[in-house]
Scaffold this motif. Sequence first.
Motif, short mmCIF file in Angstrom:
data_model
loop_
_atom_site.label_atom_id
_atom_site.label_comp_id
_atom_site.label_asym_id
_atom_site.label_seq_id
_atom_site.Cartn_x
_atom_site.Cartn_y
_atom_site.Cartn_z
N LEU A 6 -6.42 29.45 38.10
CA LEU A 6 -7.03 28.25 38.66
C LEU A 6 -5.96 27.25 39.05
CD1 LEU A 6 -9.50 26.51 39.35
CD2 LEU A 6 -9.54 25.79 36.95
N ASN A 7 -5.00 27.03 38.19
CA ASN A 7 -3.91 26.09 38.48
C ASN A 7 -3.10 26.53 39.70
OD1 ASN A 7 -4.52 24.35 36.39
ND2 ASN A 7 -3.17 25.38 34.95
N THR A 8 -2.83 27.82 39.78
CA THR A 8 -2.09 28.35 40.92
C THR A 8 -2.88 28.15 42.21
OG1 THR A 8 -1.00 30.02 39.54
CG2 THR A 8 -1.04 30.44 41.91
N TYR A 13 -3.78 25.40 47.32
CA TYR A 13 -4.71 24.67 48.18
C TYR A 13 -4.15 23.28 48.51
CZ TYR A 13 -8.74 22.19 49.92
OH TYR A 13 -9.57 21.42 50.70
N ARG A 14 -3.68 22.58 47.49
CA ARG A 14 -3.15 21.23 47.70
C ARG A 14 -1.99 21.24 48.69
NH1 ARG A 14 -1.62 19.48 42.47
NH2 ARG A 14 0.33 20.52 42.86
N LEU A 20 -9.88 26.48 51.43
CA LEU A 20 -10.77 26.29 50.28
C LEU A 20 -11.37 27.62 49.82
CD1 LEU A 20 -12.11 24.22 48.38
CD2 LEU A 20 -13.97 24.08 50.04
N SER A 21 -11.87 28.40 50.74
CA SER A 21 -12.50 29.67 50.36
C SER A 21 -11.47 30.66 49.82
CB SER A 21 -13.28 30.27 51.52
OG SER A 21 -12.44 30.55 52.61
N ILE A 43 -7.65 16.19 43.35
CA ILE A 43 -7.17 16.80 44.59
C ILE A 43 -8.27 16.63 45.64
CG2 ILE A 43 -6.42 18.93 45.71
CD1 ILE A 43 -5.48 19.86 42.88
N THR A 44 -7.91 16.11 46.79
CA THR A 44 -8.86 15.87 47.87
C THR A 44 -9.29 17.19 48.49
OG1 THR A 44 -7.82 13.75 48.34
CG2 THR A 44 -9.20 14.69 50.07
#
Length: 62
Positions: A6-8, A13-14, A20-21, A43-44
């Motif tokens: 998840l962190n990766t 993504y950031r 996103l997908s 994170i936006t």
Amino acid sequence: MYTHGLNTAMTLYRNGTLTLSQAASRAGRSTDAFATALVRHGITVREKQAGSRTAEGSVRAD
């Protein structure tokens, strides 16, 4: 290991490396669940999600 994935995915993504997908898939979450996790971590979310109400109200306009 799940948290590391998840962190990766959030980092990729950031930084704009993954959409996103793509990041949601890498994290093993639905797009809505991943968008919620992004918002919770400050994170936006860049992409709008069709039919989703999970992150729409929380997206920041920086």
